[in-house]
Design an enzyme around this catalytic site. Structure first.
Site: not given
Ligand code: 5GP
Ligand code: ZN
Length: 111
Positions: A4, A97, A46, A30, A95, A84
Site C-alpha cells: 500500500c 484519504h 490502514h 498530492d 487506503h 473518492n
C-alpha cells in the site's frame, strides 16, 4: 499493509514532506495537484475507505481541520474536501484519504 503506497509513505519507506503530522494522521501534498492547494489527509492506520473507517476518525479529523487549513492559507476563502470511494468514485489508492483542495474558485460539478 504490504504494497500500500500510503502505508509506505506513513512508515517513511517512501519519503515525503509532511505538512502536518500527529499520532493518527499525516498531511502531504498530492503528487498531481488539481488546484493551487491540493493536499491529502491520510490516516496512519490502514483502512480501505470511508465505509470501513472507525467511527471516531471523522470527528478526529474535523477537530484538526481548522489548524490544517489555516496552515495551508485556505481557511478564509474556503476549500473542498473530497473522498473518492471505489471504482465509480474514482478511488485509485485503496487506503482512505481526504483530498483538500483550494487556492482558487473551484468548478462544480466535478465530473
Ligand atoms: P484517489 O484517486 O484515490 O482519490 O487519490 C489518490 C491520490 O494520490 C491522487 O490524487 C494521486 O495524485 C495521489 N498520489 C498517488 N501516489 C502518490 C504518491 O506517491 N505521493 C503523493 N504525494 N501522492 C500520490
Ligand atoms: Zn495503507
Amino acid at each position: 499493509m504490504t504494497d500500500c503506497i500510503f502505508c509506505k509513505i506513513v512508515a517513511g519507506e517512501i519519503p515525503s514532506k509532511k505538512i502536518y503530522e500527529d499520532e493518527k494522521i499525516i498531511v502531504i501534498n498530492d503528487l498531481n495537484p488539481g488546484a493551487p492547494v491540493h493536499v491529502l489527509i491520510i490516516p496512519k492506520e490502514h483502512t480501505e475507505n470511508i465505509l470501513t473507517a472507525s467511527s471516531n476518525l471523522l470527528p478526529y479529523i474535523q477537530a484538526k481541520l481548522g489548524e490544517i487549513v489555516k496552515t495551508l492559507g485556505i481557511a478564509e476563502k474556503g476549500f473542498r474536501i473530497v473522498i473518492n470511494t471505489g471504482e465509480d468514485g474514482g478511488q485509485s489508492v485503496n487506503h482512505l484519504h481526504f483530498h483538500v483542495l483550494g487556492g482558487k474558485t473551484l468548478g462544480w460539478p466535478p465530473c
